[in-house]
Design a protein around this motif. Structure first.
Motif, short mmCIF file in Angstrom:
data_model
loop_
_atom_site.label_atom_id
_atom_site.label_comp_id
_atom_site.label_asym_id
_atom_site.label_seq_id
_atom_site.Cartn_x
_atom_site.Cartn_y
_atom_site.Cartn_z
N GLN A 81 0.85 -1.18 0.00
CA GLN A 81 0.00 0.00 0.00
C GLN A 81 0.89 1.23 0.00
N MET A 82 0.75 2.04 -1.04
CA MET A 82 1.60 3.21 -1.20
C MET A 82 0.74 4.47 -1.09
N ASN A 83 1.00 5.26 -0.07
CA ASN A 83 0.28 6.51 0.15
C ASN A 83 1.22 7.69 -0.02
N SER A 84 0.63 8.85 -0.20
CA SER A 84 1.41 10.08 -0.34
C SER A 84 2.52 9.93 -1.37
N LEU A 85 2.16 9.40 -2.51
CA LEU A 85 3.16 9.15 -3.55
C LEU A 85 3.76 10.46 -4.07
N ALA A 86 5.03 10.39 -4.41
CA ALA A 86 5.77 11.54 -4.90
C ALA A 86 6.47 11.17 -6.21
N PRO A 87 6.84 12.15 -7.00
CA PRO A 87 7.50 11.85 -8.28
C PRO A 87 8.73 10.96 -8.12
N GLU A 88 9.45 11.09 -7.02
CA GLU A 88 10.64 10.25 -6.83
C GLU A 88 10.30 8.79 -6.57
N ASP A 89 9.03 8.46 -6.41
CA ASP A 89 8.61 7.07 -6.29
C ASP A 89 8.40 6.42 -7.65
N GLY A 108 7.66 -7.18 -13.05
CA GLY A 108 7.67 -5.75 -12.76
C GLY A 108 6.39 -5.07 -13.19
N THR A 109 6.03 -4.02 -12.45
CA THR A 109 4.87 -3.21 -12.79
C THR A 109 5.26 -1.74 -12.66
N GLN A 110 4.88 -0.95 -13.64
CA GLN A 110 5.29 0.45 -13.68
C GLN A 110 4.42 1.31 -12.77
N VAL A 111 5.07 2.11 -11.97
CA VAL A 111 4.39 3.12 -11.17
C VAL A 111 4.94 4.48 -11.58
N THR A 112 4.05 5.37 -12.02
CA THR A 112 4.46 6.70 -12.44
C THR A 112 3.67 7.73 -11.65
N VAL A 113 4.40 8.65 -11.03
CA VAL A 113 3.77 9.69 -10.23
C VAL A 113 4.07 11.04 -10.89
N SER A 114 3.03 11.71 -11.30
CA SER A 114 3.21 13.00 -11.97
C SER A 114 3.13 14.13 -10.94
N SER A 115 3.86 15.20 -11.23
CA SER A 115 3.89 16.33 -10.30
C SER A 115 2.82 17.35 -10.63
#
Length: 115
Positions: A81-89, A108-115
């Motif tokens: 469980q990933m909360n408060s995701l940031a671009p560096e994640d 693998g599964t891609q996680v992309t966090v946009s700013s």
């Protein structure tokens, strides 16, 4: 032989949440721990979080307080469980399982966090 299948990655905005899932398959395989690693472009693969059969957890300093690993090693499942995701994640997240015969990895599964 152990096969790991991840799901739950995607594109989110800063501050949002995602939940990753991983299920391992394989007959007569006993696992000691499962967990998650990630690899960002141009960087080495790094540990994110792990959980042992006994329920002990370990986290990278960068995710403590934001990510929670859970699962049932006997059932060969692990979640992140990933909360408060940031671009560096942003990274490809890999499920990992450790058994007496070695380490096993998901695709693998891609996680992309946009700013």
């Amino acid at each position: 032989q152990v096969q790991l299948v991840e799901s739950g990655g995607g594109l989110v905005q800063t501050g949002e949440s995602l939940r990753l899932s991983c299920a391992a398959s394989g007959n007569r395989i006993s696992l000691n721990s499962m967990g998650w690693y990630r690899q960002a472009p141009g960087k080495q693969r790094e540990l994110v979080a792990t959980i042992t059969r006994g329920g002990l957890t370990n986290y990278a300093d960068s995710v403590k307080g934001r990510f929670t690993v859970s699962g049932d090693i006997n059932k060969k499942t692990v979640y992140l469980q990933m909360n408060s995701l940031a671009p560096e994640d942003t990274a490809v997240y890999y499920c990992n399982a450790v058994g007496y015969s070695g380490h096993y990895w998901g695709q693998g599964t891609q996680v992309t966090v946009s700013s």
